[in-house]
Design a protein around this motif. Structure first.
Motif, PDB file in Angstrom:
ATOM      1  N   ASP A 246       0.848  -1.186   0.000  1.00 47.91           N
ATOM      2  CA  ASP A 246       0.000   0.000   0.000  1.00 47.91           C
ATOM      3  C   ASP A 246       0.886   1.238   0.000  1.00 47.91           C
ATOM      4  N   TYR A 247       0.948   1.898  -1.152  1.00 50.89           N
ATOM      5  CA  TYR A 247       1.717   3.129  -1.292  1.00 50.89           C
ATOM      6  C   TYR A 247       0.828   4.367  -1.199  1.00 50.89           C
ATOM      7  N   GLY A 248      -0.401   4.191  -0.760  1.00 47.34           N
ATOM      8  CA  GLY A 248      -1.323   5.316  -0.655  1.00 47.34           C
ATOM      9  C   GLY A 248      -2.075   5.519  -1.961  1.00 47.34           C
ATOM     10  N   ASP A 249      -1.482   6.219  -2.895  1.00 43.18           N
ATOM     11  CA  ASP A 249      -2.133   6.477  -4.180  1.00 43.18           C
ATOM     12  C   ASP A 249      -2.099   5.271  -5.110  1.00 43.18           C
ATOM     13  N   VAL A 250      -1.213   4.330  -4.829  1.00 46.79           N
ATOM     14  CA  VAL A 250      -1.070   3.118  -5.641  1.00 46.79           C
ATOM     15  C   VAL A 250      -1.043   1.922  -4.695  1.00 46.79           C
ATOM     16  N   MET A 251      -1.909   0.951  -4.967  1.00 49.01           N
ATOM     17  CA  MET A 251      -1.916  -0.301  -4.203  1.00 49.01           C
ATOM     18  C   MET A 251      -1.529  -1.427  -5.153  1.00 49.01           C
ATOM     19  N   VAL A 252      -0.524  -2.183  -4.746  1.00 50.13           N
ATOM     20  CA  VAL A 252      -0.008  -3.269  -5.571  1.00 50.13           C
ATOM     21  C   VAL A 252      -0.377  -4.594  -4.914  1.00 50.13           C
ATOM     22  N   HIS A 253      -1.070  -5.441  -5.670  1.00 50.42           N
ATOM     23  CA  HIS A 253      -1.469  -6.766  -5.205  1.00 50.42           C
ATOM     24  C   HIS A 253      -0.670  -7.795  -6.005  1.00 50.42           C
ATOM     25  N   ILE A 254       0.075  -8.645  -5.302  1.00 55.53           N
ATOM     26  CA  ILE A 254       0.790  -9.737  -5.956  1.00 55.53           C
ATOM     27  C   ILE A 254       0.181 -11.022  -5.419  1.00 55.53           C
ATOM     28  N   LEU A 255      -0.430 -11.796  -6.308  1.00 55.76           N
ATOM     29  CA  LEU A 255      -1.182 -12.976  -5.894  1.00 55.76           C
ATOM     30  C   LEU A 255      -0.753 -14.208  -6.670  1.00 55.76           C
ATOM     31  N   MET A 256      -0.888 -15.355  -6.021  1.00 53.30           N
ATOM     32  CA  MET A 256      -0.742 -16.617  -6.725  1.00 53.30           C
ATOM     33  C   MET A 256      -2.014 -16.837  -7.547  1.00 53.30           C
ATOM     34  N   PRO A 257      -1.951 -17.667  -8.597  1.00 52.83           N
ATOM     35  CA  PRO A 257      -3.110 -17.829  -9.479  1.00 52.83           C
ATOM     36  C   PRO A 257      -4.391 -18.246  -8.757  1.00 52.83           C
ATOM     37  N   ARG A 258      -4.280 -19.149  -7.803  1.00 50.99           N
ATOM     38  CA  ARG A 258      -5.477 -19.629  -7.106  1.00 50.99           C
ATOM     39  C   ARG A 258      -6.163 -18.484  -6.343  1.00 50.99           C
ATOM     40  N   GLU A 259      -5.379 -17.678  -5.647  1.00 48.71           N
ATOM     41  CA  GLU A 259      -5.934 -16.548  -4.895  1.00 48.71           C
ATOM     42  C   GLU A 259      -6.483 -15.485  -5.842  1.00 48.71           C
ATOM     43  N   ARG A 260      -5.789 -15.251  -6.914  1.00 49.73           N
ATOM     44  CA  ARG A 260      -6.256 -14.237  -7.855  1.00 49.73           C
ATOM     45  C   ARG A 260      -7.592 -14.650  -8.472  1.00 49.73           C
ATOM     46  N   GLU A 261      -7.712 -15.909  -8.814  1.00 50.18           N
ATOM     47  CA  GLU A 261      -8.972 -16.399  -9.380  1.00 50.18           C
ATOM     48  C   GLU A 261     -10.080 -16.402  -8.329  1.00 50.18           C
ATOM     49  N   PHE A 262      -9.782 -16.838  -7.124  1.00 50.37           N
ATOM     50  CA  PHE A 262     -10.790 -16.931  -6.080  1.00 50.37           C
ATOM     51  C   PHE A 262     -11.338 -15.554  -5.695  1.00 50.37           C
ATOM     52  N   TYR A 263     -10.449 -14.607  -5.420  1.00 47.16           N
ATOM     53  CA  TYR A 263     -10.901 -13.278  -4.974  1.00 47.16           C
ATOM     54  C   TYR A 263     -11.354 -12.388  -6.129  1.00 47.16           C
ATOM     55  N   ASN A 264     -10.819 -12.616  -7.311  1.00 42.50           N
ATOM     56  CA  ASN A 264     -11.232 -11.942  -8.532  1.00 42.50           C
ATOM     57  C   ASN A 264     -11.472 -10.440  -8.314  1.00 42.50           C
ATOM     58  N   LEU A 265     -10.459  -9.779  -7.790  1.00 43.34           N
ATOM     59  CA  LEU A 265     -10.576  -8.352  -7.481  1.00 43.34           C
ATOM     60  C   LEU A 265     -10.817  -7.497  -8.720  1.00 43.34           C
TER      61      LEU A 265
END
Length: 148
Positions: free
Chosen positions: A111-130
């Motif tokens: 969390d950089y304030g103006d920019v939030m960076v999410h690094i996810l494994m494929p399973r988490e990225r698919e499950f949460y589908n942000l």
């Protein structure tokens, strides 16, 4: 310049388009742009995949941009996060306000304030589908970089 960075650069003109961001100076907007650029570049350097940038400034007060990156192992997720932190600190002398998930390594949030960076494994990225959750935000899908 990589295709990722070219695409992100085209979105630069829209930084600060929400009401609170209108108060940002050009210098502040430049810093936001550089942070997005450095995060994408560092993720590419660590072989991050499926990099997506969402401009959320029109639909959220949380940040101006979200960056989503896939890492294929816990080690890679941590390495991408570390690479981003190192590059942003080295280039911009800026550290994340908050970091979550590094111990687990399946989803790291910088969390950089103006920019939030999410690094996810494929399973988490698919499950949460942000990306779908934020589908009303402008989505900037990036292609794999062939050269910088």
């Amino acid at each position: 310049m990589s295709e990722h960075l070219k695409t992100v650069e085209s979105a630069y003109s829209g930084i600060g388009s929400n009401a609170s961001a209108d108060k940002l100076s050009q210098s502040d907007r430049d810093q936001i742009w550089l942070l997005v650029r450095d995060a994408v570049s560092a993720a590419e350097d660590r072989k991050g995949a499926d990099i997506v940038v969402l401009r959320v400034s029109d639909v959220s007060y949380l940040a101006d941009y979200f960056v989503f990156i896939t890492g294929f192992s816990r080690v890679q997720v941590r390495a991408i996060a570390q690479g981003i932190q190192e590059k942003v600190e080295q280039e911009l002398q800026h550290r994340p306000r908050r970091t979550e998930g590094e111990a687990e390594g399946s989803w790291v949030l910088l969390d950089y304030g103006d920019v939030m960076v999410h690094i996810l494994m494929p399973r988490e990225r698919e499950f949460y589908n942000l990306e779908a959750f934020w589908s009303h935000a402008e989505r900037i899908e990036l292609t794999t970089a062939s050269s910088i």
